[in-house]
Design a protein around this motif. Sequence first.
Motif, PDB file in Angstrom:
ATOM      1  N   GLN A   1       0.879  -1.163   0.000  1.00  0.00           N
ATOM      2  CA  GLN A   1       0.000   0.000   0.000  1.00  0.00           C
ATOM      3  C   GLN A   1       0.922   1.219   0.000  1.00  0.00           C
ATOM      4  O   GLN A   1       1.476   1.608   1.031  1.00  0.00           O
ATOM      5  N   GLU A   2       1.104   1.800  -1.171  1.00  0.00           N
ATOM      6  CA  GLU A   2       2.127   2.832  -1.334  1.00  0.00           C
ATOM      7  C   GLU A   2       1.872   4.067  -0.473  1.00  0.00           C
ATOM      8  O   GLU A   2       2.807   4.739  -0.039  1.00  0.00           O
ATOM      9  N   ALA A   3       0.601   4.386  -0.220  1.00  0.00           N
ATOM     10  CA  ALA A   3       0.293   5.624   0.497  1.00  0.00           C
ATOM     11  C   ALA A   3       0.918   5.657   1.880  1.00  0.00           C
ATOM     12  O   ALA A   3       1.320   6.733   2.357  1.00  0.00           O
ATOM     13  N   ILE A   4       1.009   4.504   2.543  1.00  0.00           N
ATOM     14  CA  ILE A   4       1.590   4.468   3.887  1.00  0.00           C
ATOM     15  C   ILE A   4       2.818   3.568   3.943  1.00  0.00           C
ATOM     16  O   ILE A   4       3.318   3.269   5.028  1.00  0.00           O
ATOM     17  N   GLY A   5       3.326   3.143   2.787  1.00  0.00           N
ATOM     18  CA  GLY A   5       4.509   2.299   2.756  1.00  0.00           C
ATOM     19  C   GLY A   5       4.306   0.992   3.487  1.00  0.00           C
ATOM     20  O   GLY A   5       5.224   0.481   4.139  1.00  0.00           O
ATOM     21  N   SER A   6       3.108   0.431   3.394  1.00  0.00           N
ATOM     22  CA  SER A   6       2.772  -0.775   4.146  1.00  0.00           C
ATOM     23  C   SER A   6       2.864  -2.000   3.253  1.00  0.00           C
ATOM     24  O   SER A   6       2.541  -1.957   2.065  1.00  0.00           O
ATOM     25  N   TYR A   7       3.293  -3.120   3.842  1.00  0.00           N
ATOM     26  CA  TYR A   7       3.334  -4.371   3.090  1.00  0.00           C
ATOM     27  C   TYR A   7       2.108  -5.211   3.392  1.00  0.00           C
ATOM     28  O   TYR A   7       1.462  -5.064   4.432  1.00  0.00           O
ATOM     29  N   GLU A   8       1.794  -6.091   2.453  1.00  0.00           N
ATOM     30  CA  GLU A   8       0.706  -7.046   2.613  1.00  0.00           C
ATOM     31  C   GLU A   8       1.229  -8.415   2.204  1.00  0.00           C
ATOM     32  O   GLU A   8       1.668  -8.600   1.060  1.00  0.00           O
ATOM     33  N   LEU A   9       1.224  -9.333   3.132  1.00  0.00           N
ATOM     34  CA  LEU A   9       1.718 -10.681   2.875  1.00  0.00           C
ATOM     35  C   LEU A   9       0.534 -11.621   2.661  1.00  0.00           C
ATOM     36  O   LEU A   9      -0.309 -11.770   3.544  1.00  0.00           O
ATOM     37  N   ARG A  10       0.488 -12.238   1.516  1.00  0.00           N
ATOM     38  CA  ARG A  10      -0.628 -13.117   1.180  1.00  0.00           C
ATOM     39  C   ARG A  10      -0.107 -14.444   0.612  1.00  0.00           C
ATOM     40  O   ARG A  10       1.044 -14.559   0.199  1.00  0.00           O
ATOM     41  N   HIS A  11      -1.001 -15.431   0.568  1.00  0.00           N
ATOM     42  CA  HIS A  11      -0.783 -16.721  -0.087  1.00  0.00           C
ATOM     43  C   HIS A  11       0.260 -17.596   0.597  1.00  0.00           C
ATOM     44  O   HIS A  11       0.750 -18.547  -0.012  1.00  0.00           O
ATOM     45  N   CYS A  12       0.607 -17.275   1.845  1.00  0.00           N
ATOM     46  CA  CYS A  12       1.470 -18.178   2.601  1.00  0.00           C
ATOM     47  C   CYS A  12       0.605 -19.313   3.130  1.00  0.00           C
ATOM     48  O   CYS A  12      -0.352 -19.075   3.888  1.00  0.00           O
ATOM     49  N   VAL A  13       0.928 -20.529   2.753  1.00  0.00           N
ATOM     50  CA  VAL A  13       0.120 -21.695   3.124  1.00  0.00           C
ATOM     51  C   VAL A  13       0.870 -22.517   4.167  1.00  0.00           C
ATOM     52  O   VAL A  13       2.045 -22.842   3.990  1.00  0.00           O
ATOM     53  N   LEU A  14       0.193 -22.826   5.243  1.00  0.00           N
ATOM     54  CA  LEU A  14       0.740 -23.689   6.282  1.00  0.00           C
ATOM     55  C   LEU A  14       0.135 -25.083   6.147  1.00  0.00           C
ATOM     56  O   LEU A  14      -1.037 -25.227   5.817  1.00  0.00           O
ATOM     57  N   GLU A  15       0.953 -26.073   6.417  1.00  0.00           N
ATOM     58  CA  GLU A  15       0.482 -27.458   6.366  1.00  0.00           C
ATOM     59  C   GLU A  15       0.937 -28.207   7.605  1.00  0.00           C
ATOM     60  O   GLU A  15       2.001 -27.916   8.183  1.00  0.00           O
ATOM     61  N   VAL A  16       0.124 -29.153   8.009  1.00  0.00           N
ATOM     62  CA  VAL A  16       0.475 -30.094   9.063  1.00  0.00           C
ATOM     63  C   VAL A  16       0.335 -31.475   8.459  1.00  0.00           C
ATOM     64  O   VAL A  16      -0.711 -31.815   7.906  1.00  0.00           O
ATOM     65  N   SER A  17       1.397 -32.275   8.532  1.00  0.00           N
ATOM     66  CA  SER A  17       1.369 -33.595   7.897  1.00  0.00           C
ATOM     67  C   SER A  17       0.306 -34.464   8.539  1.00  0.00           C
ATOM     68  O   SER A  17       0.020 -34.374   9.743  1.00  0.00           O
ATOM     69  N   ALA A  18      -0.265 -35.350   7.742  1.00  0.00           N
ATOM     70  CA  ALA A  18      -1.305 -36.254   8.238  1.00  0.00           C
ATOM     71  C   ALA A  18      -0.772 -37.149   9.339  1.00  0.00           C
ATOM     72  O   ALA A  18      -1.454 -37.447  10.315  1.00  0.00           O
TER      73      ALA A  18
END
Length: 422
Positions: free
Chosen positions: A395-412
Motif C-alpha cells: 500500500q504505497e500511500a503508507i509504505g505498508s506491506y501485505e503478505l498473502r498466499h502463505c500456506v501452512l500445512e500439518v502432515s497427516a
Amino acid sequence: MGGESGGFPDEAEAGTGADRGFGFRRIERDTAAAECPVVRGADGVWEVRGFGEARAVLRSTSTVQAGLGVETVSKLPKRVRRPVLYRNGPEHREHRRQTARFFTPRRVDEHYREVMVRVAEARIDRLRADGRARLSDLGFDIAIEVACAVIGLTDSRPGIEERLERFFPERFGTPGLTSPRGIYWALRQNTNWLRVYVGDVRPAVRARRRARRDDLISHLIDDGCSNAEILGECLTFAAAGMVTTREFIGAAAWHLFSDAGLLAHYRAADEPGRLAVLGEILRLEPVVGRLSRRTTEPLDLPGADGGMLTVPAGDRIDILVDHTNIDERTVGARPRCLRPGRAMKDAGAPGLAFGDGPHKCPGLHIALLETDVFLSRLFALPGVRMASPPTIGYQEAIGSYELRHCVLEVSAVSTVDTADNG
C-alpha cells in the motif's frame, strides 16, 4: 523487495548466534540510500530517514497528521467530531488520557490474554484438523477477535470477517464522481461503511446504551459521541488493530519458518525472551513504513554537517520508518541484522514501528502479545511447515506491506500422532 534469503552481502559475516544475529530484513520497500537523514524532494516533500530526526518531528507540537485520508475528513461538518487519529492539541491529549487504560500492559494481560489464548487455540485446532490453512486468514481471525474485545464489537451479526475484508481490500481505488471507476469506488466505499455499521457497530452501540461495559464503545457513548462518530472511531481502531497485526503475524512467522536458528531461540525462550524476538522483527519489518506530518509553523531539524535546517510552515514531512529503524546511530552495529535484545540508544525494541509522540499507536503490548500467543502455539504443533512463502504487495500511500498466499500445512502423520498422544 527482499529475496528469499533476505540477506545483504555486506553483512554476511554477521553469523547465526543470538549475540551476533540471525536473519536479515526480508521486505525491502526502498533500497535507495540518502547521505543526509533529512532531505527535501523535488516535489517539495521532506523525507526523514534518521531516527533522532524522525522522533523530533513526531514529538513536535508544530506538526499535525497528514495523509491517511485527512484531506477527506477535514471536509466533514465542524459539528462532527473527528476520529482520534485526526485530532490534535488539548482535545486529542484528553482523549488519549481517558482511553489509555484500555492499552496498559496490566490491562492487556488481565483482560485480553484469555481472548488471545482461546482464539489462538481454536485456530490451531482447525489447522490441525484441516491439515492446511492460509496464514493470513488465521492471523486476521485472531486480530479481529482481539480488537473487537478492546473496541466492544462483540454483538456483531455473522460475517464480520467478510465485511472487514471488503472494507480493507488488498487494493484501493480513488472515489470520485468524474469517472466510472471513481463512481464505482465511491459506491463501494459507502456500501462497505453501511455494511459494517449495520452488521457490527449498531448492534454493539444498542447493547451498550442499554448496559455499559468496560470497552471503548461504552466510553465513547459516555463521551457524547453519535453513532456516526462511533463508527469512525471503530474503523480507525480496526485498521490499526486488525489489519496491521495480521501483517505482522505473517512477517514474524515468515522469519521463524525461514531461520532454524531463530526458531530454536524463540522456542527455547520464556515469554519475555520471545517478545524480544518479536520486537526485533518488528523493528526490521515495520508494517507501516511511512508516517506523514504537516508543519503548522517553521520547524528546525538537524541538517548535514551538524547544521540546522528549517522546514517551513505548511510543508509535508514523510518519515520513512523502514529507514529510521536501521539508523546505526541509534540501533547500533549491523542495523539490518536481527539481534533480539540489542542495546539501542534511547529507544525501545520496535524502534518507531508504532510511531512516537502524541499520535503514537497505543497497541504495542496488545500486538506483540497476541502474536506471541498464536506463534508460540503454532510452532509447538508437530509437523507444521510453510508449504509456500508469502507474496508481497504494498500500500504505497503508507509504505505498508501485505503478505498473502502463505500456506501452512500439518502432515497427516503428525495429526494422527497428536490425536493418539492426546
